[in-house]
Design an enzyme around this catalytic site. Sequence first.
Site, PDB file in Angstrom:
ATOM      1  N   CYS C 155      -0.725  -4.615  -3.168  1.00 29.44           N
ATOM      2  CA  CYS C 155      -0.896  -4.759  -1.713  1.00 29.44           C
ATOM      3  C   CYS C 155       0.224  -5.615  -1.109  1.00 29.44           C
ATOM      4  O   CYS C 155       0.893  -5.213  -0.169  1.00 29.44           O
ATOM      5  CB  CYS C 155      -2.241  -5.380  -1.385  1.00 29.44           C
ATOM      6  N   HIS C 156       0.404  -6.821  -1.656  1.00 26.41           N
ATOM      7  CA  HIS C 156       1.412  -7.703  -1.072  1.00 26.41           C
ATOM      8  C   HIS C 156       2.312  -8.317  -2.128  1.00 26.41           C
ATOM      9  O   HIS C 156       2.956  -9.337  -1.889  1.00 26.41           O
ATOM     10  CB  HIS C 156       0.749  -8.797  -0.241  1.00 26.41           C
ATOM     11  N   GLY C 157       2.315  -7.735  -3.366  1.00 27.96           N
ATOM     12  CA  GLY C 157       3.263  -8.149  -4.392  1.00 27.96           C
ATOM     13  C   GLY C 157       3.001  -9.496  -5.027  1.00 27.96           C
ATOM     14  O   GLY C 157       3.905 -10.330  -5.126  1.00 27.96           O
TER      15      GLY C 157
END
Lengths: 419, 302, 191
Positions: C155-157
Amino acid sequence: MSKESTYIPKSGLSKWFDQRLPLQRMMHDNINAFPTPRNLNYWYTFGGILTFCLVTQIVTGIVLAMHYTADANLAFASVEHIMRNVNYGWLIRYIHAVGASMFFLAVYVHIFRGLYYGSYKAPREVLWILGVVIYLLMVITAFMGYVLPWGQMSFWGATVITNLFSVIPVVGTTITEWLWGGFAVDNATLKRFFSLHYLMPFMIFGVVILHIWSLHVTGNNNPVGVSVKEKQDTVPFAPYYTVKDAFSLVCFLILFAWFIFFNPNILGHTDNYIMADPLVTPAHIVPEWYLLPFYAILRAIPSKLGGVLVMGGAIAILFILPWLDTSKVRSATFRPLYKQFYWIFLVNCIALGYLGSQNPEGLFLVASRICTAYYFIHFLLVLPILGLVEKPKPIPESITKAVLEKIEIKNIKERRAEA
Amino acid sequence: MKRLKSKTLKKEERRLSSKNMSKLSIHKLTICVVFQILFVFFITAEVFAAGEQKRVKKHHWSFAGIFGHYDDAQLQRGFQVYREVCSSCHSMNYVYYRNLAEEGGPGFTVEEVKVIASEDMIMDGPDEYGEMFERPGKPSDIFVSPYANQNEARASNGGAYPPDFSVLAKARSTLRGFPWWFIDLFTGYQEQGVDYIYALLNGYSEPPTEFNLQSGMHYNEYYPGKQIGMGQPLYDESVEYADGTIASVEQMAEDVSAFMMWAAEPKLEMRKRMGFKVAIFLFVLAGLLYYSKKKIWARIEH
Amino acid sequence: MSDKDPKEPSRRDFIFLATGAFAAAGVVGVAWPLVHQMNPDATALALSKIEVDISQLDRGQAITVKWRGKPVFIRRRTDEEIQMASRVDVNSLPDKNARNYNLSSDSSATDENRSLDESKEWLVMVGVCTHLGCVPKGQSLGDTKGDFGGWYCPCHGSHYDTAGRIRKGPAAKNLDIPMAEFINQNVIRIG
């Protein structure tokens, strides 16, 4: 009442707000300061009680919808899930189920109060008609709500009532199948009933606002039936009627709580704790108690189409009631003949309710036919003729005078008793 | 005050002090007569409607009444009867093993419930190979059902479906008749279902000679139509009670009926206890409001 | 008017206050069931403990089970993975707390404090990224495991290491370790 507003904003913020959205002004003029006849008795507190009932049903209904599943295979189990597993689910469901009965109890008191004091007469015809619309919406909402637990009575009640539409010539079957979304009451029916059951209370809410609006244009009727003439005939709604309504409401809540906590299932039917079975009809199909009079009328008529029409007529006739009653005198207090017929009519309605719970055979069938006939005779013959032949008692000049006279009479009685 | 004395008032004074009083009582008399006629009509109607079905007697239950509460020992015995006798045909699809340890229930401990649950084999699955498998029960499981589905239940019982027990005590009733159905509203009598079950379990007997009993049916005078598919389920000593109570038919019938009432209404104790508090609250609030109302209206004649 | 009696108004005020306070208490009493009904119900609470059979799991394999509606990662780590996790200096970690509900809340995020057993083979974690609740990749064989060989949230690393500790990315906390224990050598109870 189209009077000058008496609202004076107290703070700078209220003033700023008042110039942009006069909400507080509206509340003040229509609730706090609303001039209300000083002689309203406790029968007049049921409007407030009904508002409370509507809000209670909406709030508990929204909560129940969070846990309920509108699916023919799961609905019954989801209701049991609410009763057993959801925190306080049993309480919320019992409030909702008992609440429906209490709502109707209150609305019947409200209607019969209106009938007694002639609250449907000019200039309150629209107020009355809006009330009948609310009642009609309540009946439909309650009927659909009763289907949702998907018990035996839910299913067969839905089957019998939706089948009434099949009497419509030519297109009857088409309409019935359209209502069902199939060839019998089934999953599709349950889902649409749930959707509409959720929608209708908000429609009721809307009509209630119109009902109150109309009330505030004409002003309250009162037990004497004489219009408000001078300022001393009225008191401001707050605190006089807020406290009176609140007291009455709490007394009503005691009865409400009695059923919720100590007899929650007696107003329902035991068969509704059996899951719906499309292959087995219960021995006696009866609607909830509040619809029994109409059920008795439906079954009193030997023809299917006739029964539906007469039952519809029993409600429809209420819409034209303001023009059937030819008497100009509002309150039954001053109508000696009407007063007697009023009580006979009330007993007749209770008798119809009882007959609706019995099998339409033999003695019961004869009795329901007599009572049905009398229901219509009351509206179509008694009311128009009474207005012409009845000699009303002298009517007080004003509300205040009536009140003072009443007190004087009480004093005389006391003095006589002492003597 | 005097100047307000209008014509009406004078007339009213005269009316009160004169012979017209009798007119008022005639009016009241008429109403009384109407109600008496209705009362007699209801009674006769009920007598006709009652017909042949035998009236169920009211039984004394610990959970009846405003302060009603379940008898833990009775529920435990009832559970034993259900488990050893009834559960071979009747399911309880809304009751969980964990309910047995919950407040207001039979009062088993959590550990006891784990043992009880693990004695039953529960169908679970599918596992990672897509197969259903059996495992010992857990407290979070629903009571094991004797049949996989309704059709199997019917097929095993000659077409008659043994009803689920979960809410049966609320799904049965007795014919009360006028004026009892009205009085019941205010006495709080709500044990019709459990009274009926108790009567039914004790109601098996030989049919009268003239009675036409269908084959495979059993005579029970409390069952509508008096013939029931279920054979007499309880005989003396059908179970051996752990607490040493003598297992007569009446005793077992009473215990299992109470257990079924609990299954149908597990929150009954909580409900009645809360109801009592709510009632006290409402009475006090009503008193306060009445007093406030009197104060506020003190200076306004109405 | 009873202006003569100065006690009268105060007595009246008292009754109004008492009535108002009583009514307000009633409203609060009614509000609680309406709020509480949204809390986890009895069925949800009853399932808050699960037992998982891990007898079929070999070194280097992982399974995901559902617990309280959330994925729980159970991984039987290889020696290499254990070493990778043990070598890390706790002070260099973004989150130095073990986030292990079996230990006291101030335990440090060493590999011993993250793993379930003494051999450190078993790692049991709630598979929910501590950033915004996505499920990190890394359980299946073909998954990308991020820069530190553990898990990677797409999703956001966010990158997690082989002990489930946050090493890089927006998440601020290590993956939660739920209450868990071996009840015998083949079964882990979670919750």
